[in-house]
Scaffold this motif. Structure first.
Motif, PDB file in Angstrom:
ATOM      1  N   ASP A  20       1.005  -0.856  -0.083  1.00 38.04           N
ATOM      2  CA  ASP A  20      -0.024   0.157  -0.260  1.00 38.04           C
ATOM      3  C   ASP A  20       1.025   1.148   0.143  1.00 38.04           C
ATOM      4  O   ASP A  20       1.219   1.454   0.902  1.00 38.04           O
ATOM      5  CB  ASP A  20      -0.956  -0.158   1.247  1.00 38.04           C
ATOM      6  N   LEU A  21       0.928   1.819  -1.105  1.00 34.23           N
ATOM      7  CA  LEU A  21       1.835   3.054  -1.085  1.00 34.23           C
ATOM      8  C   LEU A  21       1.428   4.416  -0.391  1.00 34.23           C
ATOM      9  O   LEU A  21       2.268   5.177  -0.248  1.00 34.23           O
ATOM     10  CB  LEU A  21       2.021   3.525  -2.907  1.00 34.23           C
ATOM     11  N   TRP A  22       0.229   4.248  -0.010  1.00 34.07           N
ATOM     12  CA  TRP A  22      -0.174   5.554   0.956  1.00 34.07           C
ATOM     13  C   TRP A  22       0.273   4.967   2.487  1.00 34.07           C
ATOM     14  O   TRP A  22       0.421   5.907   3.009  1.00 34.07           O
ATOM     15  CB  TRP A  22      -1.763   5.418   0.930  1.00 34.07           C
ATOM     16  N   LYS A  23       0.480   3.706   2.523  1.00 27.34           N
ATOM     17  CA  LYS A  23       1.337   3.360   3.972  1.00 27.34           C
ATOM     18  C   LYS A  23       2.471   2.460   3.766  1.00 27.34           C
ATOM     19  O   LYS A  23       2.438   1.384   4.350  1.00 27.34           O
ATOM     20  CB  LYS A  23       0.104   2.596   4.843  1.00 27.34           C
ATOM     21  N   PRO A  24       3.297   2.958   3.133  1.00 26.38           N
ATOM     22  CA  PRO A  24       4.507   2.355   2.939  1.00 26.38           C
ATOM     23  C   PRO A  24       5.224   1.768   4.206  1.00 26.38           C
ATOM     24  O   PRO A  24       5.881   0.863   4.083  1.00 26.38           O
ATOM     25  CB  PRO A  24       5.688   3.166   2.198  1.00 26.38           C
ATOM     26  N   GLU A  25       5.046   2.285   5.278  1.00 32.73           N
ATOM     27  CA  GLU A  25       5.672   1.963   6.675  1.00 32.73           C
ATOM     28  C   GLU A  25       5.078   0.807   6.960  1.00 32.73           C
ATOM     29  O   GLU A  25       5.690  -0.030   7.859  1.00 32.73           O
ATOM     30  CB  GLU A  25       5.399   2.945   7.520  1.00 32.73           C
ATOM     31  N   LYS A  26       3.835   0.379   6.521  1.00 35.37           N
ATOM     32  CA  LYS A  26       3.166  -1.058   7.081  1.00 35.37           C
ATOM     33  C   LYS A  26       4.009  -2.289   6.159  1.00 35.37           C
ATOM     34  O   LYS A  26       3.724  -3.335   6.340  1.00 35.37           O
ATOM     35  CB  LYS A  26       1.727  -1.045   6.660  1.00 35.37           C
ATOM     36  N   GLY A  27       4.676  -1.721   5.168  1.00 32.70           N
ATOM     37  CA  GLY A  27       5.502  -3.070   4.580  1.00 32.70           C
ATOM     38  C   GLY A  27       4.476  -3.617   3.557  1.00 32.70           C
ATOM     39  O   GLY A  27       3.420  -3.519   3.247  1.00 32.70           O
ATOM     40  N   VAL A  28       5.159  -4.699   2.924  1.00 30.09           N
ATOM     41  CA  VAL A  28       4.604  -5.785   2.089  1.00 30.09           C
ATOM     42  C   VAL A  28       3.729  -6.845   2.677  1.00 30.09           C
ATOM     43  O   VAL A  28       4.134  -7.533   3.724  1.00 30.09           O
ATOM     44  CB  VAL A  28       5.562  -6.250   1.122  1.00 30.09           C
ATOM     45  N   ARG A  29       2.395  -6.883   2.296  1.00 30.02           N
ATOM     46  CA  ARG A  29       1.838  -8.170   3.159  1.00 30.02           C
ATOM     47  C   ARG A  29       1.207  -8.976   1.821  1.00 30.02           C
ATOM     48  O   ARG A  29       0.921  -8.750   0.585  1.00 30.02           O
ATOM     49  CB  ARG A  29       0.742  -7.696   3.882  1.00 30.02           C
ATOM     50  N   ARG A  30       0.996 -10.438   2.176  1.00 30.01           N
ATOM     51  CA  ARG A  30       0.359 -11.285   1.260  1.00 30.01           C
ATOM     52  C   ARG A  30      -0.974 -11.267   1.375  1.00 30.01           C
ATOM     53  O   ARG A  30      -1.723 -11.089   2.137  1.00 30.01           O
ATOM     54  CB  ARG A  30       0.985 -12.738   1.947  1.00 30.01           C
ATOM     55  N   ILE A  31      -1.464 -11.523   0.061  1.00 32.07           N
ATOM     56  CA  ILE A  31      -2.699 -11.581  -0.268  1.00 32.07           C
ATOM     57  C   ILE A  31      -3.141 -12.837  -1.154  1.00 32.07           C
ATOM     58  O   ILE A  31      -2.155 -13.128  -1.774  1.00 32.07           O
ATOM     59  CB  ILE A  31      -3.496 -10.066  -0.784  1.00 32.07           C
ATOM     60  N   MET A  32      -4.351 -12.939  -1.270  1.00 35.65           N
ATOM     61  CA  MET A  32      -4.828 -14.169  -1.972  1.00 35.65           C
ATOM     62  C   MET A  32      -4.110 -15.368  -1.767  1.00 35.65           C
ATOM     63  O   MET A  32      -3.761 -16.285  -2.585  1.00 35.65           O
ATOM     64  CB  MET A  32      -4.814 -13.785  -3.519  1.00 35.65           C
ATOM     65  N   ASP A  33      -3.757 -15.727  -0.622  1.00 36.39           N
ATOM     66  CA  ASP A  33      -2.913 -16.835  -0.310  1.00 36.39           C
ATOM     67  C   ASP A  33      -3.805 -17.954  -0.731  1.00 36.39           C
ATOM     68  O   ASP A  33      -4.897 -18.088  -0.369  1.00 36.39           O
ATOM     69  CB  ASP A  33      -2.521 -16.932   1.184  1.00 36.39           C
ATOM     70  N   GLY A  34      -3.036 -19.091  -1.319  1.00 41.45           N
ATOM     71  CA  GLY A  34      -3.982 -20.371  -1.757  1.00 41.45           C
ATOM     72  C   GLY A  34      -4.997 -20.124  -2.629  1.00 41.45           C
ATOM     73  O   GLY A  34      -5.739 -20.989  -2.962  1.00 41.45           O
ATOM     74  N   TYR A  35      -4.339 -18.985  -3.651  1.00 38.26           N
ATOM     75  CA  TYR A  35      -5.645 -18.749  -4.994  1.00 38.26           C
ATOM     76  C   TYR A  35      -5.385 -19.770  -6.092  1.00 38.26           C
ATOM     77  O   TYR A  35      -6.397 -19.590  -6.784  1.00 38.26           O
ATOM     78  CB  TYR A  35      -5.480 -16.964  -5.121  1.00 38.26           C
ATOM     79  N   GLY A  36      -4.552 -20.438  -5.795  1.00 44.03           N
ATOM     80  CA  GLY A  36      -4.508 -21.495  -6.936  1.00 44.03           C
ATOM     81  C   GLY A  36      -3.296 -21.531  -7.618  1.00 44.03           C
ATOM     82  O   GLY A  36      -3.100 -22.556  -8.361  1.00 44.03           O
ATOM     83  N   ARG A  37      -2.351 -20.613  -7.661  1.00 45.30           N
ATOM     84  CA  ARG A  37      -1.350 -20.611  -8.401  1.00 45.30           C
ATOM     85  C   ARG A  37      -0.410 -21.915  -8.013  1.00 45.30           C
ATOM     86  O   ARG A  37       0.048 -22.558  -9.084  1.00 45.30           O
ATOM     87  CB  ARG A  37      -0.481 -19.385  -7.974  1.00 45.30           C
ATOM     88  N   GLY A  38      -0.393 -22.431  -6.958  1.00 40.60           N
ATOM     89  CA  GLY A  38       0.418 -23.535  -6.393  1.00 40.60           C
ATOM     90  C   GLY A  38      -0.071 -24.896  -6.763  1.00 40.60           C
ATOM     91  O   GLY A  38       0.523 -25.795  -6.500  1.00 40.60           O
ATOM     92  N   GLU A  39      -1.345 -24.945  -7.359  1.00 38.35           N
ATOM     93  CA  GLU A  39      -1.817 -26.244  -7.471  1.00 38.35           C
ATOM     94  C   GLU A  39      -1.362 -27.002  -8.618  1.00 38.35           C
ATOM     95  O   GLU A  39      -1.062 -28.280  -8.859  1.00 38.35           O
ATOM     96  CB  GLU A  39      -3.423 -26.147  -7.721  1.00 38.35           C
ATOM     97  N   LYS A  40      -0.907 -26.137  -9.642  1.00 37.55           N
ATOM     98  CA  LYS A  40      -0.091 -26.685 -10.705  1.00 37.55           C
ATOM     99  C   LYS A  40      -0.659 -27.759 -11.436  1.00 37.55           C
ATOM    100  O   LYS A  40      -0.254 -28.828 -11.701  1.00 37.55           O
ATOM    101  CB  LYS A  40       1.431 -27.023 -10.313  1.00 37.55           C
TER     102      LYS A  40
END
Lengths: 397, 397
Positions: free
Chosen positions: A228-248
């Protein structure tokens, strides 16, 4: 003799006024608001066209290897900056229909961006890994940002380079798993903020149209990294965990383009990776709220500017088809086959037309987005990316 | 003699190439993406400027009574259509810096719009009440839509005219309390859909930037009328009932401009009527979720294109001040006094600059929206509305 001179004078004046025959009106003027270019991979050229009468205006050659090429525009709409795969950066005068300057700024590159104020053009490079920044007027180098990571001084490939408000560039380090922000307020002295351990192998990224959220897709993990570039101090967070990319479960024929994301109304539409689905995401929570089954592995899922439709193209071998999703019903309301290898879609800024490149048919087709009728066909040599000057007015493009 | 002719030839060619001295670069070309105009009420003229070096380029005179004037642009960015209060419709070639054509299309008018495909210009008229539609190329009349209402054949004043996707115009009938949609797919035969009893005295309207929601302010009632253009069959519904319009505790010095609405992130900001407040509205529910106390009665509340700030100007007698609201904290983060009678604010499309007209100081000031520093001042004759060509690429402007 006087009479002859008058004749010559008239001819010279006429030629001077008209410029390249098709480019300017007879009085020497032409607006740039309805211009665009299409990358011609087959001939290392771009074709310049206009969207009012939908005609071809000129071709500019000598641009090198244009596989996976993209472009940005100067703030006045006159110049296109084309980023080639071979590290070439070409500045094209689309009003004059000619190449102004071309430099080979790296060995292998993957796209670029133009700063908020239009003064800087940045290129993201695979080799040597990093970002190089150039004066948009002269293409002289302004800053070099090597993507150094780890302890051995290795350089990472850089992907997902975008501009952000506040004269910043944001990009991801593929090998390092990092996101960097470069504040270019003092062009020769970029101030870099680094976010480490954001996840494995970020392969591409998007920035929302307000320039607030930067989201990188992760090739090595089943989720995405969000800053979130409005709150860069909060850092990067993971979203959409397990959304299917890893199912391969399906082979991935081609990674989707995250720039081909679409915000429509209160939802975001993302091409799934390796699956015949478009993901529907609720941007307040960044949670997946639905999946729409589609014809193949989606490459671009692009919103019509009014957000009512999302148009989708697909990876090989199902790349002859385009589907149109209604964003209210989340149903596919139209499907058609423009031809083999539909590579890109670009809407006119108010959404009445869509321009579609059909590589293997050597055609660019223009469709009415309301009636789905084909309005025009232009011949092009293995066309890929289509870029309209209206992008100059947008954040993150 | 030959030598003399060569000299003359050179001079003529140079003049021809350059066009009006300041307008085109020396090679005769100029992009239109960074151009804009400011209405000069004092002299019935517009001034043409560019936002890259921030310089004045030309002045075009003879435009009649420009009080409350506004403008739209052709899709190529070359022409401005200026709507004057006196019913005048002027087409200006901003590249050549000259008036192309001017017609007096009605006795008293209040703004206009350009169709999605750029082919039609519509004007909303007080006298005779209705909408007239013109060919944008020639300014020849295409359609006349008298705002007939009731049983006696009266004509209503028309306000809040906007373009909407699907080649439509939407507008409100002040005296009739109606909203009409004109589908211009067949230009000479507009198909009109009428919504009656929408509320008393709609005085102005806005359309959201996706072209979906049309919202009219009601002078006669304490609420607003909303039409969802994606679901026109559902009709007009009342929103923001009891939002304060009807309290009438403060004299209303000037009705706010609803076009001066702002969407920022997940919120919409609206100038309150007659109160020293900016209203914060949640667009999913169309409920008021907050009020921000401000310096005076707000006229325009305009979002910076990235949505992080909303800039507000005010009605007489507090019209020397501008306040900047941070849309995250909903706090005023900056306040300054550009001078007497701040009439309008226009952001560059990517938000790095804001152009502000200060009527009584005969100045247009340009500010950096990040540092709040003044970057430039241009002299103008009683400047009011400021309009950039980037509007050509937007829905509803």
């Amino acid at each position: 003799m006087t009479r002859n001179w008058l004749k010559i004078l008239a001819v010279v004046a006429a030629v001077v006024v008209a410029g390249p025959a098709s480019l300017a009106a007879l009085d020497g003027f032409r607006g740039t608001g309805d211009l665009g270019i299409v990358i011609e991979r087959g001939s290392g050229s771009v074709q310049i066209f206009e969207t009012t009468a939908r005609t071809r205006l000129a071709q500019v050659k000598g641009l090198g290897d244009l596989s996976h090429a993209s472009a940005v525009f100067s703030r006045d709409g006159r110049y296109a900056f084309v980023f080639g795969r071979d590290g070439g950066l070409s500045k094209i005068d689309i009003l004059a229909g000619k190449l102004v300057k071309r430099i080979l700024q790296a060995g292998n590159s993957i796209g670029g961006a133009i700063s908020q104020d239009g003064s800087l053009v940045a290129v993201s490079n695979y080799k040597p890994g990093g970002v190089r920044v150039f004066n948009s007027h002269t293409l002289e180098p302004v800053a070099d940002i090597p993507a150094v990571y780890g302890s051995g001084g290795e350089l990472s490939k850089v992907v997902g380079l975008v501009d952000a408000p506040g004269q910043r560039f944001v990009f991801s380090l593929y090998d390092a798993g990092e996101i960097w922000i470069a504040d270019m307020s003092v062009p020769s002295r970029p101030v870099i903020t680094k976010y480490k351990n954001i996840g494995e192998l970020p392969y591409d990224a998007l920035i929302t149209d307000d320039g607030r959220y930067y989201i990188a897709g992760l090739f090595g993990e089943d989720g995405m990294a969000m800053l979130d570039l409005w709150k860069p101090e909060k850092g990067v967070r993971r979203i959409m965990d397990g959304y299917g990319r890893g199912e391969k479960k399906l082979p991935v024929y081609k990674m989707p383009h995250l720039e081909g994301w679409a915000r429509a109304g209160d939802l975001i539409f993302l091409p799934a990776v390796g699956r015949h689905e478009v993901l529907v995401v609720e941007p307040k929570t960044w949670k997946e709220v639905g999946r729409i089954p589609v014809h193949g592995q989606p490459i671009f899922a692009v919103a019509r500017p009014d957000g009512r439709q999302v148009w989708v193209n697909f990876a090989h071998p199902r790349n002859d088809t385009v589907q149109v999703i209604d964003t209210e019903s989340l149903k596919i309301i139209h499907e058609f086959k423009p031809g083999k290898a539909v590579l890109h879609l670009e809407f006119t800024p108010r959404g009445e037309q869509v321009w579609i490149s059909v590589r293997d048919a050597d055609r660019v087709d223009v469709y009415d987005t309301r009636t789905f009728k084909r309005l025009q066909t232009l011949i092009a040599n293995k066309p890929s990316g289509i870029f309209l000057t209206a992008r100059a007015n947008r954040i993150g493009l």
